[in-house]
Design a protein around this motif. Structure first.
Motif, PDB file in Angstrom:
ATOM      1  N   LYS A  88      63.295  73.327  72.244  1.00 43.70           N
ATOM      2  CA  LYS A  88      61.973  73.945  72.102  1.00 43.70           C
ATOM      3  C   LYS A  88      60.889  72.963  71.658  1.00 43.70           C
ATOM      4  O   LYS A  88      59.707  73.173  71.930  1.00 43.70           O
ATOM      5  N   ILE A  89      61.284  71.882  70.975  1.00 46.11           N
ATOM      6  CA  ILE A  89      60.288  70.990  70.378  1.00 46.11           C
ATOM      7  C   ILE A  89      59.863  69.870  71.323  1.00 46.11           C
ATOM      8  O   ILE A  89      58.675  69.573  71.454  1.00 46.11           O
ATOM      9  N   TYR A  90      60.823  69.247  71.995  1.00 46.27           N
ATOM     10  CA  TYR A  90      60.437  68.069  72.802  1.00 46.27           C
ATOM     11  C   TYR A  90      59.403  68.396  73.893  1.00 46.27           C
ATOM     12  O   TYR A  90      58.506  67.579  74.149  1.00 46.27           O
ATOM     13  N   ASP A 117      67.395  69.321  68.273  1.00 47.05           N
ATOM     14  CA  ASP A 117      66.411  70.228  68.879  1.00 47.05           C
ATOM     15  C   ASP A 117      67.159  71.355  69.590  1.00 47.05           C
ATOM     16  O   ASP A 117      67.197  71.421  70.815  1.00 47.05           O
ATOM     17  N   ASP A 134      45.349  64.901  69.342  1.00 46.94           N
ATOM     18  CA  ASP A 134      45.851  66.265  69.203  1.00 46.94           C
ATOM     19  C   ASP A 134      46.552  66.435  67.858  1.00 46.94           C
ATOM     20  O   ASP A 134      47.055  65.462  67.281  1.00 46.94           O
ATOM     21  N   ALA A 143      49.794  67.793  66.153  1.00 46.49           N
ATOM     22  CA  ALA A 143      51.161  68.119  66.560  1.00 46.49           C
ATOM     23  C   ALA A 143      51.705  69.291  65.758  1.00 46.49           C
ATOM     24  O   ALA A 143      51.381  69.469  64.580  1.00 46.49           O
ATOM     25  N   THR A 144      52.522  70.074  66.412  1.00 50.43           N
ATOM     26  CA  THR A 144      53.164  71.183  65.726  1.00 50.43           C
ATOM     27  C   THR A 144      54.221  70.670  64.747  1.00 50.43           C
ATOM     28  O   THR A 144      54.839  69.620  64.961  1.00 50.43           O
ATOM     29  N   PHE A 168      57.884  71.536  62.785  1.00 56.70           N
ATOM     30  CA  PHE A 168      59.141  72.104  63.266  1.00 56.70           C
ATOM     31  C   PHE A 168      60.043  72.312  62.063  1.00 56.70           C
ATOM     32  O   PHE A 168      59.776  71.787  60.973  1.00 56.70           O
ATOM     33  N   GLN A 227      56.960  70.549  73.687  1.00 54.77           N
ATOM     34  CA  GLN A 227      55.669  70.684  73.017  1.00 54.77           C
ATOM     35  C   GLN A 227      55.043  69.311  72.786  1.00 54.77           C
ATOM     36  O   GLN A 227      53.829  69.139  72.942  1.00 54.77           O
ATOM     37  N   TYR A 228      55.876  68.361  72.398  1.00 57.52           N
ATOM     38  CA  TYR A 228      55.376  67.004  72.152  1.00 57.52           C
ATOM     39  C   TYR A 228      55.103  66.253  73.456  1.00 57.52           C
ATOM     40  O   TYR A 228      54.241  65.374  73.506  1.00 57.52           O
ATOM     41  N   GLY A 274      52.497  68.123  77.016  1.00 50.93           N
ATOM     42  CA  GLY A 274      52.596  67.530  75.685  1.00 50.93           C
ATOM     43  C   GLY A 274      51.275  67.043  75.125  1.00 50.93           C
ATOM     44  O   GLY A 274      50.198  67.337  75.630  1.00 50.93           O
ATOM     45  N   TYR A 275      51.398  66.271  74.048  1.00 54.55           N
ATOM     46  CA  TYR A 275      50.239  65.832  73.281  1.00 54.55           C
ATOM     47  C   TYR A 275      49.613  64.559  73.823  1.00 54.55           C
ATOM     48  O   TYR A 275      50.258  63.768  74.502  1.00 54.55           O
TER      49      TYR A 275
END
Length: 199
Positions: free
Chosen positions: A127-129, A123, A29, A31-32, A34, A131-132, A24-25
């Motif tokens: 897929k998102i959590y 979510d 960084d 952040a992407t 969504f 990445q974070y 994660g970040y």
């Protein structure tokens, strides 16, 4: 109280994600974005809020006792900081097969019951959590208008009692962002239930 805390600990380790696999970040960084479905059946993304000064992304859910204890504080923060240009977006990262109480339908019921005035997103596919780098519910990420991460962690220093909070980590970070100053405490340990994944 000791028995309750033990129950919370045992409860949080069932169907948990492997935190060692989550990177994660870090502060600094980018952040992407969504695009996820909210409880009103509309799709939301940060790019929808062109005039936002920043974003408060909270990974949370229906069932977790920690998330429930913070629920009213999350609602209050969302309402107060929206007026200042900060958009709170809540995301449920849990898989409903692993935790049925966090199904999309029950998310809708909870949002209606508590009158959420912010997007409460699902979510789907989890897929998102990752990445974070979210590992708990609740887990907060404060981003500026360019989605640069400014703060990651807990909302404050007292899960049990909002009246006894001494350090408002999230709000202090927003104040620093507002003033154009570096965030003194940019990371704290998120306290909550582990994110539930399918086995």
């Amino acid at each position: 109280m000791k028995i309750f805390n033990l129950i919370l600990i045992l409860f949080s380790v069932v169907f948990t994600t492997n935190e060692s696999t989550i990177s994660g970040y870090k502060p600094g960084d980018v952040a992407t974005d969504f695009r996820l479905k909210s409880v009103d059946n509309k799709m939301y993304s940060m790019s929808d809020y062109k005039e936002a000064k920043g974003f408060i992304v909270v990974f949370t859910c229906n069932h977790c006792p920690f998330a429930v204890k913070y629920e009213d504080r999350i609602i209050d923060i969302a309402n107060r900081y929206k007026e200042k240009g900060y958009i709170l977006i809540a995301i449920n990262p849990n898989d409903p097969e692993a935790e049925p109480d966090d199904s999309f339908e029950l998310m809708q019921e909870r949002a209606k019951e508590k009158d959420f005035q912010f997007p409460y997103l699902f979510d789907e596919g989890q897929k998102i959590y990752p990445q974070y780098g979210a590992t708990k519910t609740p887990h907060v990420f404060l981003l500026d208008s360019r989605r640069v991460v400014k703060y990651i962690g807990a909302i404050d220093d007292n899960v049990e009692d909002a009246t006894k909070v001494k350090e408002k980590y999230l709000e202090n970070a927003i104040s620093s962002l507002e003033a154009g100053k570096p965030v003194d405490v940019a990371t704290t340990k998120a306290i909550g239930c582990s994110i539930k994944v399918k086995k």
